[in-house]
Write an enzyme that holds these catalytic residues in place. Structure first.
Site, PDB file in Angstrom:
ATOM      1  N   LEU A 299      11.842 -20.738  -5.497  1.00 48.70           N
ATOM      2  CA  LEU A 299      10.742 -19.356  -4.527  1.00 48.70           C
ATOM      3  C   LEU A 299       9.077 -19.524  -5.012  1.00 48.70           C
ATOM      4  O   LEU A 299       9.471 -20.178  -6.533  1.00 48.70           O
ATOM      5  CB  LEU A 299      11.355 -17.874  -4.585  1.00 48.70           C
ATOM      6  CG  LEU A 299      10.360 -16.987  -4.192  1.00 48.70           C
ATOM      7  CD1 LEU A 299       9.970 -17.228  -2.241  1.00 48.70           C
ATOM      8  CD2 LEU A 299      10.814 -15.338  -4.329  1.00 48.70           C
TER       9      LEU A 299
ATOM     10  N   ASP B 137       1.336  -0.683   0.239  1.00 49.67           N
ATOM     11  CA  ASP B 137      -0.071   0.032  -0.023  1.00 49.67           C
ATOM     12  C   ASP B 137       1.203   1.668  -0.072  1.00 49.67           C
ATOM     13  O   ASP B 137       1.661   0.981   0.954  1.00 49.67           O
ATOM     14  CB  ASP B 137      -0.826  -0.330   1.015  1.00 49.67           C
ATOM     15  CG  ASP B 137      -1.934   0.761   0.385  1.00 49.67           C
ATOM     16  OD1 ASP B 137      -2.195   1.686  -0.221  1.00 49.67           O
ATOM     17  OD2 ASP B 137      -1.970   1.410   2.442  1.00 49.67           O
TER      18      ASP B 137
ATOM     19  N   HIS C 261       2.892   3.467  -9.300  1.00 47.68           N
ATOM     20  CA  HIS C 261       2.205   1.775  -8.930  1.00 47.68           C
ATOM     21  C   HIS C 261       3.728   1.755 -10.112  1.00 47.68           C
ATOM     22  O   HIS C 261       4.548   0.214  -9.791  1.00 47.68           O
ATOM     23  CB  HIS C 261       1.188   1.759  -9.891  1.00 47.68           C
ATOM     24  CG  HIS C 261       0.076   1.608  -9.237  1.00 47.68           C
ATOM     25  ND1 HIS C 261      -0.031   1.747  -7.916  1.00 47.68           N
ATOM     26  CD2 HIS C 261      -1.360   2.849  -9.342  1.00 47.68           C
ATOM     27  CE1 HIS C 261      -1.216   2.268  -7.410  1.00 47.68           C
ATOM     28  NE2 HIS C 261      -2.031   2.934  -8.673  1.00 47.68           N
TER      29      HIS C 261
END
Ligand code: FPP
Length: 247
Positions: free
Chosen positions: A130, A19, A36
């Site tokens: 991962l 956020d 973004h």
């Protein structure tokens, strides 16, 4: 590589609510989409750190089921950024032995983006270093509802009885499936202290870490601080401290 956090007290699975992109951009007099874009650099840095540390799963909240309520321009921009990033980064993820999984209601996405998602998941499906889970058009309530629907269908078709429904069956029917462990650490950047319909089922015992740092500023050092904080927590899973010190 940094060794400040002992491997033994590392979380296996970290989940992050990324956020603060919009505010980061506004503070610089830039349009929100620049925030973004800058956020993608923080995604790269978080993935790299998880790889270096040997954290097994990283789940990132990229687009919530509520984000459709944003101005159309911003929604389109987020979807484009997601598609472009998938295109650009998949090969690098593959070279680093990273498996990509997208969780969420992707049926709502444009066909081209769905194909790109499918291709990236297929390409990386055997990788083991991962697991990078991107939550896209994801909502915790959606996930629980779709799991319930799945189990109900299994009962209807005679593959399961109602009595057989338990927490394990339910967990396996969520978007995590049978293999992904629950998050140990859930980080939220950007100053708000709420879950916002993220991993509602899976965060039952997650350690929560909230920081004012805006997502584009969440660099390796900030991530290290979250890991250090986690390493000091005592996870009791319902037991007492005394019981834990005896075991
Ligand atoms: C929240 O910040 C962030 C989002 C809704 C999008 C997160 C997306 C990225 C970091 C880029 C795409 C990611 C991937 C994995 C390709 P906000 O806009 O709500 O910030 P604000 O609270 O300051 O307005």
């Amino acid at each position: 590589m940094t060794d400040s956090v002992e491997k033994t007290v590392l979380p296996q699975h970290v989940a992050i609510v990324m956020d603060g992109n919009g505010r980061w951009a506004e503070q610089r007099g830039q349009p929100r989409h620049q925030g973004h874009r800058a956020g993608v650099d923080s995604v790269r840095s978080a993935v790299d750190l998880c790889g270096e540390k040997g954290i097994k799963v990283l789940t990132l909240f990229a687009f919530s089921s509520e984000n459709w309520r944003r101005p159309r321009v911003e929604v389109n921009l987020l979807l484009d950024l997601f598609a472009i990033t998938l295109q650009r980064e998949t090969e690098k993820l593959h070279e680093n032995n990273i498996r990509l999984r997208i969780i969420g209601n992707i049926a709502a996405f444009p066909e081209k983006l769905r194909q790109r998602i499918h291709k990236a998941e297929q390409h990386t499906r055997h990788n083991t270093a991962l697991i990078l889970q991107i939550a896209a058009n994801y909502g915790g309530r959606w996930d629980i509802a779709q799991a319930a629907r799945h189990l109900a269908t299994q009962c209807q078709t005679g593959h399961l009885t109602v009595d057989q429904i338990d927490e394990q069956q339910m967990a396996q029917a969520t978007s995590f499936g049978a293999d992904i462990p629950d998050p140990d650490l859930l980080i939220r950047t950007g100053g708000e202290q709420r879950i916002s319909n993220f991993l509602l089922w899976h965060s039952a015992y997650a350690e929560l870490y909230f920081t004012d740092t805006l997502w584009p500023d969440f660099d390796e050092q900030a991530f290290e601080s979250a890991l250090t904080d986690y390493s000091r927590r005592q996870r009791r899973f319902g037991k007492t401290s005394e019981q834990l010190s005896c075991s």
